[in-house]
Design an enzyme around this catalytic site. Structure first.
Site, PDB file in Angstrom:
ATOM      1  N   GLY A   1      82.388   3.007  50.432  1.00 11.04           N
ATOM      2  CA  GLY A   1      81.607   3.297  51.625  1.00 11.04           C
ATOM      3  C   GLY A   1      81.282   4.778  51.655  1.00 11.04           C
ATOM      4  N   CYS A   2      81.135   5.310  52.822  1.00  9.88           N
ATOM      5  CA  CYS A   2      80.787   6.720  52.983  1.00  9.88           C
ATOM      6  C   CYS A   2      81.853   7.611  52.349  1.00  9.88           C
ATOM      7  CB  CYS A   2      80.664   7.030  54.473  1.00  9.88           C
ATOM      8  SG  CYS A   2      80.327   8.762  54.820  1.00  9.88           S
ATOM      9  N   PHE A   3      81.426   8.518  51.486  1.00 10.78           N
ATOM     10  CA  PHE A   3      82.426   9.361  50.814  1.00 10.78           C
ATOM     11  C   PHE A   3      83.107  10.331  51.758  1.00 10.78           C
ATOM     12  CE2 PHE A   3      78.473  11.475  48.726  1.00 10.78           C
ATOM     13  CZ  PHE A   3      78.151  12.185  49.874  1.00 10.78           C
ATOM     14  N   TRP A   4      82.549  10.562  52.923  1.00 11.93           N
ATOM     15  CA  TRP A   4      83.217  11.420  53.909  1.00 11.93           C
ATOM     16  C   TRP A   4      84.595  10.858  54.269  1.00 11.93           C
ATOM     17  CZ3 TRP A   4      78.751  12.009  57.967  1.00 11.93           C
ATOM     18  CH2 TRP A   4      77.756  12.845  57.439  1.00 11.93           C
ATOM     19  N   CYS A   5      84.695   9.526  54.290  1.00 12.31           N
ATOM     20  CA  CYS A   5      85.961   8.879  54.661  1.00 12.31           C
ATOM     21  C   CYS A   5      86.883   8.662  53.466  1.00 12.31           C
ATOM     22  CB  CYS A   5      85.679   7.530  55.322  1.00 12.31           C
ATOM     23  SG  CYS A   5      84.779   7.680  56.874  1.00 12.31           S
TER      24      CYS A   5
END
Length: 165
Positions: free
Chosen positions: A9-13
């Site tokens: 998913g989002c690499f921020w997470c």
């Protein structure tokens, strides 16, 4: 040192869960698996470049075995969702493991087989050989440190989405 790449998913997470262990020397956000050379965030976010958002993890197998990495990875994703992850929808947010060695590929396949019975649906997390890795723009690196309020909101949104399932 070894490298492995996780799309979750989002690499921020995806950075923070791996960022504080002895034996993991770096966690970088980037893009893999697409057909555009040196893609931008906007190209990847659009879903048209074919890339997935990934984290590159450099680790010392003797200090932090691959099995531990896989345990963390599979605990923070939904490996049965082929449409993205939680509130992040689209092909660029699908789950995958990009392996750099045959040993990683074999161990990842074995690990997935060992956890399949824990899920009501088939695991759809793909396992690929390493492809070119493109480092994401600087403002994406260590996002949770640079933007703690936004990161916290992402975590809340992710949790809220999970609770609706």
């Amino acid at each position: 040192m070894e490298k492995i790449y996780f799309a979750g998913g989002c690499f921020w997470c995806m950075v923070k869960p791996f960022d504080s262990y002895e034996g993991i020397t770096s966690v970088k956000s980037g893009y893999m698996g697409g057909h555009v050379v040196n893609p931008t965030y906007e190209q990847v976010k659009s879903g048209h470049s074919g890339h997935l958002e990934v984290v590159e993890i450099v680790y010392d197998e003797a200090l932090f075995p691959l099995k531990k990495l896989l345990e963390i990875f599979f605990s923070i994703i939904d490996p049965t969702d082929d449409e993205g992850q939680f509130q992040d929808r689209g092909s660029q947010y699908r789950t995958a493991v990009f392996c750099t060695t045959e040993a990683q590929k074999k161990q990842t396949n074995q690990y997935i087989k060992s956890i399949e019975s824990q899920y009501d649906q088939p695991i759809v997390t793909n396992i690929y050989d390493e492809t070119p890795f493109y480092l994401a723009e600087d403002y994406h690196q260590d996002f949770y440190k640079k933007n703690p309020e936004r990161y916290q909101q992402e975590q809340i949104d992710r949790s809220n989405y999970k609770s609706k399932l």
